[in-house]
Scaffold this motif. Sequence first.
Motif, PDB file in Angstrom:
ATOM      1  N   GLY A 108      -1.781 -10.358  -0.637  1.00  0.00           N
ATOM      2  CA  GLY A 108      -1.318  -9.261  -1.474  1.00  0.00           C
ATOM      3  C   GLY A 108      -0.032  -9.580  -2.208  1.00  0.00           C
ATOM      4  N   TRP A 166       0.793  -1.231   0.000  1.00  0.00           N
ATOM      5  CA  TRP A 166       0.000   0.000   0.000  1.00  0.00           C
ATOM      6  C   TRP A 166       0.824   1.279   0.000  1.00  0.00           C
ATOM      7  N   ASP A 211      -9.370  -2.630  -3.337  1.00  0.00           N
ATOM      8  CA  ASP A 211      -8.570  -3.305  -4.353  1.00  0.00           C
ATOM      9  C   ASP A 211      -9.415  -4.301  -5.137  1.00  0.00           C
ATOM     10  N   GLU A 264       1.957  -2.646  -5.576  1.00  0.00           N
ATOM     11  CA  GLU A 264       0.674  -3.286  -5.323  1.00  0.00           C
ATOM     12  C   GLU A 264       0.867  -4.812  -5.318  1.00  0.00           C
ATOM     13  N   LYS A 265       0.084  -5.559  -6.065  1.00  0.00           N
ATOM     14  CA  LYS A 265       0.208  -7.011  -6.086  1.00  0.00           C
ATOM     15  C   LYS A 265       1.526  -7.476  -6.688  1.00  0.00           C
ATOM     16  N   ASN A 325      -5.157  -6.158 -11.898  1.00  0.00           N
ATOM     17  CA  ASN A 325      -6.574  -5.788 -11.916  1.00  0.00           C
ATOM     18  C   ASN A 325      -7.076  -5.405 -13.293  1.00  0.00           C
TER      19      ASN A 325
END
Length: 329
Positions: A286, A108, A188, A149-150, A314
Amino acid sequence: MKNEIYLSSFSLMEPDDKFYFYVPHWLNAWESHLYNQALKSTSASGWAFKRFGTDKETYAREMIRKPRYMDYIESMEQAADVALQQMTPRDRMLLLKSRTAFIYIDAWGESSVFENITSALHTSIIDTLPKNILKKFSIKNVTCKVRGEKFALVQAMQLAQDYLRWKVFDFVVICGAYRAIPVLVFSDEDIFGIKGGAKSKQKNGMQLSVERTGCFIFSLRESALRVSCGNYVANNNLDDIQREMMKDLSEGDLLTFWAKNDNIMRVTQQTGIDFIDLNDIYGASGCLTPALSWEYLLNNKGISKKMRTILADNFGGYSYFDTCFSAEL
């Protein structure tokens, strides 16, 4: 494998406490709205969290939202200690005296605003770099933080691969943490839903979010785990995506991935390649979820061929890395 590096040692830590179910409440209207959106996006029937620092004496709904952050910080140091102690004394001494780079990852970015922090030192540990871990590894060279992020772990591995193959450094230490903050977890998943996520009316059961911390030490010294990062595949042509995902794989190889995806399922059924959904087995963590494939590989040492770990973003794109296990080392 092309541009392979070796995972000399790694450690993953998670809370010893049990899962706690999330219950929406009108006092947190926006968070509750995102929760409902996330359920629609994932076709889940509910959400459960396992977090560091939960206190059973605290009101359950607030306990999930505001656990103690010190347990989370201490877990990062414990993961680094375990990874370091798993190395042989010779390799450990070599690491402390060699050119070593340090990469810190999280999901994050600056997330201390979501914690009840009164110490500037603790804020910097969470938001920038954990200085105690730098001292633990005697880091005197490059340090940086990757917020991907991921994809944070995969991006850090690609950076480590370049550092090692170019002989800029002898070791690269990657330390990471995943803090399962409900409002961020739900938002998310909500992005995924907006971009065309799961549309099935059939419920997929309970979604699990597990906080984890990890430490990963890479080098060019031979070890049991050989790793090679692949390319990022953008969401353009379905045939190109499937071709890239299955490139150099053969029957009997293992495919691990995070989040079920029609493209992956369709390809594996056609080629006869075994596949494992990490989320179903371990719960989602994550950016640290891809590392669970190494945990699975070590717990199932009968796997002798290539294991490919695929991570979907995403927006329909994919990134992956390959791992080979050798029981002789």
